[in-house]
Write a protein that holds these residues in place. Structure first.
Motif, PDB file in Angstrom:
ATOM      1  N   TRP A 357       0.841  -1.196   0.000  1.00 52.62           N
ATOM      2  CA  TRP A 357       0.000   0.000   0.000  1.00 52.62           C
ATOM      3  C   TRP A 357       0.877   1.247   0.000  1.00 52.62           C
ATOM      4  O   TRP A 357       2.057   1.207   0.321  1.00 52.62           O
ATOM      5  CB  TRP A 357      -0.940   0.017   1.204  1.00 52.62           C
ATOM      6  N   TYR A 358       0.247   2.376  -0.373  1.00 52.72           N
ATOM      7  CA  TYR A 358       0.942   3.662  -0.400  1.00 52.72           C
ATOM      8  C   TYR A 358       0.013   4.698   0.221  1.00 52.72           C
ATOM      9  O   TYR A 358      -1.196   4.700  -0.042  1.00 52.72           O
ATOM     10  CB  TYR A 358       1.271   4.067  -1.841  1.00 52.72           C
ATOM     11  N   GLN A 359       0.591   5.568   1.031  1.00 56.46           N
ATOM     12  CA  GLN A 359      -0.238   6.538   1.750  1.00 56.46           C
ATOM     13  C   GLN A 359       0.416   7.909   1.727  1.00 56.46           C
ATOM     14  O   GLN A 359       1.612   8.048   1.988  1.00 56.46           O
ATOM     15  CB  GLN A 359      -0.446   6.079   3.193  1.00 56.46           C
ATOM     16  N   LYS A 366      -5.508   4.779   1.772  1.00 58.75           N
ATOM     17  CA  LYS A 366      -4.363   3.989   1.318  1.00 58.75           C
ATOM     18  C   LYS A 366      -4.571   3.566  -0.136  1.00 58.75           C
ATOM     19  O   LYS A 366      -5.646   3.096  -0.496  1.00 58.75           O
ATOM     20  CB  LYS A 366      -4.192   2.746   2.201  1.00 58.75           C
ATOM     21  N   ARG A 368      -3.642   0.985  -2.840  1.00 60.84           N
ATOM     22  CA  ARG A 368      -3.165  -0.389  -2.723  1.00 60.84           C
ATOM     23  C   ARG A 368      -2.561  -0.922  -4.017  1.00 60.84           C
ATOM     24  O   ARG A 368      -2.898  -0.486  -5.116  1.00 60.84           O
ATOM     25  CB  ARG A 368      -4.306  -1.306  -2.267  1.00 60.84           C
ATOM     26  N   GLN A 564     -12.779   2.173  -0.382  1.00 55.07           N
ATOM     27  CA  GLN A 564     -11.504   1.958   0.286  1.00 55.07           C
ATOM     28  C   GLN A 564     -11.339   0.531   0.802  1.00 55.07           C
ATOM     29  O   GLN A 564     -10.314  -0.101   0.598  1.00 55.07           O
ATOM     30  CB  GLN A 564     -11.362   2.964   1.435  1.00 55.07           C
TER      31      GLN A 564
END
Length: 660
Positions: A357-359, A366, A368, A564
Motif C-alpha cells: 500500500w501507499y499513503q 491507502k 493499494r 476503500q
C-alpha cells in the motif's frame, strides 16, 4: 322634265391621285422590306453566335458519364474494395404495348411485390414515356437468368447493369475502409462549397467513412461527357462526341488482411480492439474493432430495421474502438519510468519498499497494490516486470502532474496521431489546465497518484499506444500511423493502350523526441523485454514458447470506482463495470518489425496478461509465421489463406443479401 347633268371626269386629277397612292404603297412596302432585311441581318449576321448557341443547346445535349471508382488492395495485392456489377430491371413505357398487363405478368415471373409495382406506376406518371424507369432495383442471379430466358416475351423491359461498391471481406474491414453510400443533401451542399459538384453529376455514391472518405478525391476519378443530338421531345437521335471519364486511382494499403483475420478470430466473443503497426514505417498492418458490421448493407441503402438494430445494440458495433479512448492502466508505466529518469527523480538503481500500500502523509486513504502483501524492495526494472503500483504511485507523486502530462504529450497522448481516417479521437491527457477548463476545479495530489498507474481521467486509444511504443523502440524517432502505401493510376496513351503508373507514398518525419541521456531508452526497453522473457513476470505466460524475441507490458484498467475497504470481484460485478484488459508488445526485441496494442473490455476474470496478451501473441505468430520463424502453436491452425477466406466471406455476404 329636268335637263340631265353630265359629269365630266378629271382624268388628270385621278392619275395624280393614283400615282400618289402607288408611291405611298411603294414606300410602305419598301420600308417593310427594309425592316425585314434589317431583322434578317440582325438575326443571321449580327446575332448569329448568340442564336446559334441557343439553337445548339436545344438540339445538342451534354450527358455526364460517371468514372469507375478506384479499387483498394491490401499490402499483398488482395482486393479489399471492388466494383461489382449490380443488375436492375428497367422499363421504357412507350415500347410496351400493354404496360399494366406486362408488369403484372413479369411480377408473377420474378416475384415482384405489389408495393414495388405501385412505386413503379407512381414514378411512371412523372416521366416521359421514352425514358427508362426502374422496376426492380436489385436482381439476384436467379432472377437475371429467369428473365433472360423469357426476355423475348417482354419488349421494352430489359436488365440494366451498373457498378456498385462491394467489400468481399464485409465486416472485417469496415472500420478501416468505411463504405460508399448514396449522396445526400449534406454531401451535395459540401461538394458545391468545394466546387466539386459538377464532377459528381453522374455519380450516385460517395465515401462516408474511413479510407473511402479520406481519399475520396483520389478514388472518385474525373467525370466524362457524351455529346448527343436530341429532337424537340428530348429523345436522343445520335451521339456526336464522346469524352471518356478518367478512372479513380487504385490504392494499395499497408493493411495485411491475414493479420486482420487473426485479429477478428482472437477477439471473437469479446468487445475490444487490436492495432498492429510497422515501427519502421508507421504503416498499419492490422486494425480491427470487435464487434463490427457489414459495410455492404449501406452501399444499396440500409433498411431502417437493420440500422436501428446496429444503432441500439449494447455492443455498439458502429464505434471503431481502435481509435476511441480507454484508461491505459499499467501499459503506460514504461513511459512514466522514462519520464522519471529524464527528470532525474529516479535512477536505474533507485529502490523503494513496497508493503502492499501507499499513503500520502496526513491523509487516511491507502492506495493499494494489486499484490496484497506487496513486492518488497523494488527498483525500476522490477517495477515494470512486476507492474508494481506502489513504485509508480511514489514516482507520480515526486514528478507531479505537470511534468507527467508534458512528457506524455510528447509521446502523442491526448492528441490526434494523424492517421488517414477522420474518425479518430484525441482521448484525454489530463493536466491542471485541462481539469480547470473542463470542470472548473483544482487538481488534487491523489489524482496524480491515479495517473501514475494509468487511471483517473487519463484515456488513450489503442492507436495512440502503438504510436507511443513506436517512438519508444525507435529511441525517439516518431512515425505517423497510416494506411496508404501506394497509388496506381490507369490511363490510356495516344494509341488507346491502357498504361498504369504506381507511385509510392512518402510520409514526412515528425520532430524526434530527444532525451538528455540516450541510455534511458535502453533501460526501459530492457525492462519491457524482461516482462515477457523472465519467468514470473506479468507478461511471460502469453509468450511462453514463442520462437521470436518479444517484449511488452500488461495492464488491467479499473472501470468502476471501488471503495476503500471494498474488494473487487469480477464474478459479482455488473458486466459493464468489470475491468478492461490492456496489452502492448513489440518484436523482435532488437530492431523491431511489429508493435501491437490490444484492448479488451469488461473481462470476466484475469487481467491484461491473461486476456489481452494471448491476442497479441496470435497476431505476432501470424506475422512471423509468414517466414521461417515459427511459433509453438499449430501453424496449420494459425495460418490462414486469404483467398480461401475471401471466398468464404463472399459466400456469407451472398447469403446475407438473399435474407435481406
Amino acid at each position: 322634265m329636268s335637263p340631265r347633268r353630265i359629269i365630266i371626269r378629271n382624268h388628270s386629277a385621278e392619275a395624280n391621285l393614283f400615282a400618289r397612292r402607288t408611291f405611298i404603297a411603294f414606300v410602305g412596302v419598301l420600308s417593310l422590306l427594309l425592316i425585314l432585311f434589317s431583322n434578317i441581318y440582325l438575326l443571321q449576321v449580327d446575332s448569329f453566335e448568340k442564336y446559334q448557341t441557343r439553337s445548339n443547346s436545344n438540339r445538342i445535349k451534354l450527358l455526364p458519364v460517371a468514372p469507375n471508382r478506384g479499387l483498394i488492395y491490401d499490402r499483398n495485392g488482395i482486393i479489399l474494395a471492388d466494383n461489382k456489377p449490380v443488375y436492375s430491371l428497367a422499363v421504357i413505357p412507350e415500347e410496351v404495348d400493354s404496360l399494366e398487363a406486362n408488369i403484372q405478368e413479369i411480377s408473377k415471373l420474378l416475384d415482384i411485390s405489389v408495393d414495388r409495382q405501385e412505386k413503379f406506376f407512381k414514378a411512371a406518371k412523372g416521366k416521359r414515356r421514352f425514358k427508362q424507369i426502374e422496376l426492380l432495383p436489385r436482381l439476384s442471379e436467379q432472377q437475371v437468368a429467369l428473365f433472360s430466358v423469357n426476355q423475348h416475351k417482354f419488349p421494352g423491359i430489359f436488365v440494366d447493369a451498373r457498378l456498385k461498391r462491394y467489400y468481399p471481406f464485409s465486416e472485417l474491414t469496415t472500420h478501416n475502409l468505411g463504405y460508399v453510400a448514396r449522396i445526400n443533401r449534406k454531401d451535395a451542399n459540401k461538394l458545391k462549397q468545394q466546387g466539386k459538384f459538377e464532377n459528381y453529376a453522374a455519380t450516385h455514391g460517395i465515401g462516408k467513412l474511413g479510407i473511402e472518405k479520406y481519399y475520396e478525391e483520389l478514388l472518385h476519378g474525373t467525370i466524362g461527357h457524351q455529346e448527343v443530338e436530341i429532337n424537340n421531345q428530348g429523345r436522343i437521335i445520335r451521339t456526336l462526341n464522346y469524352t471518356p471519364p478518367v478512372q479513380g486511382k487504385d490504392l494499395t494499403l499497408t493493411l495485411d488482411i491475414e493479420l486482420q483475420m487473426i485479429a477478428k478470430r482472437a477477439l471473437s466473443g469479446k468487445r475490444g480492439a487490436v492495432v498492429a503497426m510497422n515501427p519502421r514505417t508507421g504503416g498499419i498492418l492490422a486494425m480491427y474493432s470487435n464487434p463490427s458490421y457489414d459495410g455492404n448493407l449501406f452501399v444499396h441503402g440500409i433498411s431502417s430495421k437493420n440500422y436501428k438494430k446496429l444503432l441500439n445494440s449494447k455492443d455498439l458495433p458502429l464505434i471503431n474502438r481502435a481509435v476511441q479512448g480507454y484508461p491505459p492502466a499499467s501499459t503506460v508505466k514504461p513511459f512514466l519510468a522514462l519520464t522519471g529518469l529524464e527528470e532525474q527523480v529516479i535512477t536505474a538503481s533507485t529502490k523503494i519498499w513496497d508493503p502492499g500500500w501507499y499513503q500520502l502523509e496526513g491523509l487516511p486513504n491507502k492506495y493499494r497494490d494489486w499484490k496484497k502483501w506487496g513486492h518488497g524492495w523494488v527498483n525500476l526494472t522490477k517495477a515494470i516486470e512486476q507492474s508494481c503500483n506502489i513504485y509508480f504511485f511514489d514516482l507520480a507523486f515526486k514528478l507531479g502532474i505537470t511534468k507527467i502530462s508534458t512528457m506524455m504529450e510528447r509521446f502523442g497522448f491526448g492528441d490526434y496521431t494523424g492517421i488517414d481516417i477522420h474518425e479518430e479521437s484525441r482521448a484525454i491527457m489530463p493536466s491542471v489546465a485541462w481539469k480547470r477548463d473542463r470542470y472548473n476545479k483544482s487538481w488534487y495530489t491523489g489524482e496524480t497518484l491515479s495517473v501514475g498507474i494509468g487511471q483517473s481521467y487519463w484515456t488513450v486509444t489503442p492507436l495512440q499506444l502503438t504510436q507511443a511504443i513506436t517512438t519508444l523502440v525507435n529511441h525517439g524517432e516518431r512515425k505517423v500511423p497510416h494506411f496508404l502505401k501506394a497509388t496506381k493510376e490507369i490511363a490510356k496513351d495516344e494509341e488507346g493502350v491502357s498504361q498504369s503508373t504506381l507511385e509510392e507514398v512518402i510520409y514526412e518525419e515528425q520532430a524526434p523526441l530527444v532525451l538528455k541521456q540516450e541510455k534511458h531508452w535502453d533501460l526501459v526497453l530492457e525492462a519491457m523485454h524482461n516482462t515477457v522473457q523472465k519467468f514470473g513476470a506479468t507478461a511471460h505466460a502469453p509468450f511462453k514458447g514463442a520462437k521470436y524475441d518479444a517484449a511488452g507490458k500488461t495492464g488491467s484498467a479499473q472501470v468502476a470506482r471501488i471503495k476503500q475497504n471494498e474488494k473487487y470481484d469480477a464474478g459479482t460485478t455488473q458486466e459493464n463495470k468489470r475491468d478492461n484488459a490492456m496489452f502492448i508488445a513489440f518484436a523482435p526485441y532488437k530492431n523491431p518489425e511489429i508493435v501491437v496494442a490490444v484492448a479488451i473490455e469488461n473481462v470476466a476474470k484475469g487481467g491484461g496478461g491473461t486476456n489481452a496478451g494471448p491476442v497479441a501473441r496470435q497476431i505476432m505468430d501470424q506475422y512471423f509465421g509468414n517466414r521461417e520463424i515459427t511459433s509453438s502453436m499449430d501453424s496449420s491452425s494459425s495460418q490462414l489463406n486469404a483467398k480461401t477466406l475471401q471466398h468464404m466471406h463472399q459466400s456469407q455476404l451472398a447469403q446475407t443479401q438473399e435474407s435481406d
